[in-house]
Design an enzyme around this catalytic site. Structure first.
Site, PDB file in Angstrom:
ATOM      1  N   ARG A 165      23.231  23.869  36.923  1.00 49.30           N
ATOM      2  CA  ARG A 165      22.143  24.552  37.550  1.00 49.30           C
ATOM      3  C   ARG A 165      22.696  25.058  38.988  1.00 49.30           C
ATOM      4  O   ARG A 165      23.698  24.358  39.327  1.00 49.30           O
ATOM      5  CB  ARG A 165      21.066  23.541  37.706  1.00 49.30           C
ATOM      6  CG  ARG A 165      20.431  22.891  36.347  1.00 49.30           C
ATOM      7  CD  ARG A 165      19.282  21.993  36.659  1.00 49.30           C
ATOM      8  NE  ARG A 165      18.968  21.461  35.487  1.00 49.30           N
ATOM      9  CZ  ARG A 165      19.282  20.474  34.843  1.00 49.30           C
ATOM     10  NH1 ARG A 165      20.156  19.428  35.277  1.00 49.30           N
ATOM     11  NH2 ARG A 165      18.710  19.847  33.695  1.00 49.30           N
ATOM     12  N   LYS A 190      18.647  16.935  37.771  1.00 50.50           N
ATOM     13  CA  LYS A 190      17.221  16.487  37.835  1.00 50.50           C
ATOM     14  C   LYS A 190      17.235  15.160  37.857  1.00 50.50           C
ATOM     15  O   LYS A 190      17.837  14.374  37.132  1.00 50.50           O
ATOM     16  CB  LYS A 190      16.544  17.130  36.912  1.00 50.50           C
ATOM     17  CG  LYS A 190      16.329  18.737  37.456  1.00 50.50           C
ATOM     18  CD  LYS A 190      15.512  19.388  36.156  1.00 50.50           C
ATOM     19  CE  LYS A 190      15.221  21.089  36.281  1.00 50.50           C
ATOM     20  NZ  LYS A 190      14.176  21.458  35.617  1.00 50.50           N
ATOM     21  N   HIS A 258      20.657  31.741  36.621  1.00 50.87           N
ATOM     22  CA  HIS A 258      20.460  30.896  35.795  1.00 50.87           C
ATOM     23  C   HIS A 258      20.762  31.319  34.383  1.00 50.87           C
ATOM     24  O   HIS A 258      21.121  30.475  33.310  1.00 50.87           O
ATOM     25  CB  HIS A 258      18.993  30.531  35.654  1.00 50.87           C
ATOM     26  CG  HIS A 258      18.362  29.098  34.992  1.00 50.87           C
ATOM     27  ND1 HIS A 258      19.088  27.895  35.460  1.00 50.87           N
ATOM     28  CD2 HIS A 258      18.042  29.069  33.915  1.00 50.87           C
ATOM     29  CE1 HIS A 258      18.498  27.037  34.650  1.00 50.87           C
ATOM     30  NE2 HIS A 258      17.765  27.809  33.799  1.00 50.87           N
ATOM     31  N   ARG A 261      23.876  29.841  32.968  1.00 54.93           N
ATOM     32  CA  ARG A 261      23.900  28.716  32.359  1.00 54.93           C
ATOM     33  C   ARG A 261      23.136  28.728  30.710  1.00 54.93           C
ATOM     34  O   ARG A 261      23.908  28.126  29.804  1.00 54.93           O
ATOM     35  CB  ARG A 261      22.920  27.672  33.022  1.00 54.93           C
ATOM     36  CG  ARG A 261      22.468  26.401  32.341  1.00 54.93           C
ATOM     37  CD  ARG A 261      21.696  25.614  33.574  1.00 54.93           C
ATOM     38  NE  ARG A 261      20.804  24.710  33.077  1.00 54.93           N
ATOM     39  CZ  ARG A 261      21.136  23.366  32.775  1.00 54.93           C
ATOM     40  NH1 ARG A 261      22.390  22.810  33.179  1.00 54.93           N
ATOM     41  NH2 ARG A 261      20.227  22.410  32.341  1.00 54.93           N
ATOM     42  N   HIS A 284      19.953  17.667  29.769  1.00 56.69           N
ATOM     43  CA  HIS A 284      18.732  17.657  29.304  1.00 56.69           C
ATOM     44  C   HIS A 284      18.189  16.105  28.951  1.00 56.69           C
ATOM     45  O   HIS A 284      18.859  15.679  28.137  1.00 56.69           O
ATOM     46  CB  HIS A 284      18.395  18.565  27.804  1.00 56.69           C
ATOM     47  CG  HIS A 284      18.249  20.164  28.211  1.00 56.69           C
ATOM     48  ND1 HIS A 284      18.743  21.102  27.412  1.00 56.69           N
ATOM     49  CD2 HIS A 284      18.102  20.820  29.437  1.00 56.69           C
ATOM     50  CE1 HIS A 284      18.675  22.270  28.170  1.00 56.69           C
ATOM     51  NE2 HIS A 284      18.353  22.204  29.230  1.00 56.69           N
ATOM     52  N   TYR A 293      18.045  26.664  21.935  1.00 58.38           N
ATOM     53  CA  TYR A 293      19.172  27.689  21.927  1.00 58.38           C
ATOM     54  C   TYR A 293      19.586  27.863  20.267  1.00 58.38           C
ATOM     55  O   TYR A 293      20.370  28.823  20.119  1.00 58.38           O
ATOM     56  CB  TYR A 293      20.239  26.909  22.547  1.00 58.38           C
ATOM     57  CG  TYR A 293      20.369  26.984  24.099  1.00 58.38           C
ATOM     58  CD1 TYR A 293      20.519  28.172  24.773  1.00 58.38           C
ATOM     59  CD2 TYR A 293      19.948  25.794  24.849  1.00 58.38           C
ATOM     60  CE1 TYR A 293      19.994  28.109  26.252  1.00 58.38           C
ATOM     61  CE2 TYR A 293      19.713  25.600  26.220  1.00 58.38           C
ATOM     62  CZ  TYR A 293      19.799  26.762  26.731  1.00 58.38           C
ATOM     63  OH  TYR A 293      19.593  26.709  28.083  1.00 58.38           O
TER      64      TYR A 293
END
Length: 312
Positions: A165, A190, A258, A261, A284, A293
């Site tokens: 990110r 995150k 982004h 990514r 994730h 995806y």
């Protein structure tokens, strides 16, 4: 955040402050998420003050009904909020009410009974492999300063080459990426979660080229990527430079930092990468987030079939 400006009674202001501190401290949510939840609940309290005819307190929150929450979402929609914003508004209020419920101050049943607005299904928009390679090329960057061109190329290479990110790339320290023999790097994403991502030779080459040209001291303990005045590089600067770059290269409007990514994940999947591995590389929390995806890859296969098959 200025608690004094909230249209709420002192007991509710104090409870909300404690909840926000818990989100940032114990739960270690990302700063952007905490900021969004603060904004969402501030909007909710402004709505309640108007809806109920006065500043709400804990007792008024405890008496909320599903119809009150529906009225809030209706007001937000009328103000122009989209479906995703409405979903986050409800998630923030739910989180706050559950906190109050755990403290014995309210019942979160009203929020739990509410169904979140149906989210539109949107696929990530990756670049083609050729466009991604052009976007991370130092020779293609637009700036009069050679070191800035090298800097942008290095950051974009980290996004495409490692799936980082933008915030993860910009948080790297001057001591990072010095050991050429390193095969991977630990990245904090995150929620403060750390993951290991492999390093490509192209990443070292791009970062080394930037180090050689950068006029600032990049010693350990200082930011690796710098702005023109030597401070830490801000995401908005890179996003602005990417907008200029896509115009010069004729890239689509979806070509953002982004999107590199997204391109990392999509191109890995298209080359035979498995979802679990890609999930770990992206950081994730849920496999369902990564599964989007597969839709991108399937869509591209269908487009290729339509373009090439004589009976399509």
């Amino acid at each position: 955040m200025t608690q004094a400006l909230l249209p709420a009674r002192p007991d509710l202001i104090a409870a909300r402050k404690a909840w926000l501190q818990k989100l940032a401290g114990e739960r270690r949510l990302a700063a952007n998420t905490v900021e969004a939840y603060e904004r969402d609940t501030r909007q909710f309290l402004h709505f309640l003050a108007d809806h109920q005819g006065g500043p709400p307190g804990v007792r008024q929150i405890a008496d909320l009904k599903p119809m009150d929450l529906r009225a809030f979402l209706t007001r937000r929609r009328a103000q122009g909020a989209g479906t995703r914003s409405l979903g986050r508004n409800l998630a923030a209020v739910r989180s706050f009410l559950r906190h109050l419920e755990k403290e014995g101050l309210a019942n979160a049943a009203a929020a739990t009974a509410m169904r979140a607005p149906r989210q539109p299904k949107s696929l990530p928009k990756p670049l083609t492999a050729a466009d991604a390679v052009r976007a991370v090329d130092a020779d293609e960057q637009l700036n009069d300063e050679p070191w800035v061109r090298a800097r942008n190329a290095a950051v974009l290479t980290l996004l495409y080459g490692c799936g980082l990110r933008i915030g993860e790339a910009l948080s790297l320290d001057g001591g990072d990426l010095r050991d050429r023999s390193a095969r991977s790097i630990a990245v904090t994403g995150k929620g403060g979660k750390t993951r290991t991502v492999p390093l490509l030779p192209a990443v070292f080459e791009a970062v080394d080229a930037y180090r050689d040209l950068c006029p600032y001291d990049l010693s350990p303990g200082t930011p690796l990527f710098r702005g023109l005045r030597g401070g830490a590089l801000q995401p908005a600067v890179l996003q602005r430079d990417m907008r200029r770059l896509r115009g010069a290269l004729g890239l689509p409007d979806t070509a953002t930092p982004h999107a590199l990514r997204h391109s990392f994940a999509t191109h890995l999947l298209g080359s035979g990468g498995d979802l679990r591995t890609i999930q770990e590389l992206l950081g994730h929390a849920s496999l369902s987030t990564t599964q989007v995806y597969t839709g991108v890859d399937s869509q591209r296969l269908l487009e290729a079939w339509r373009a090439a098959h004589p009976r399509a």
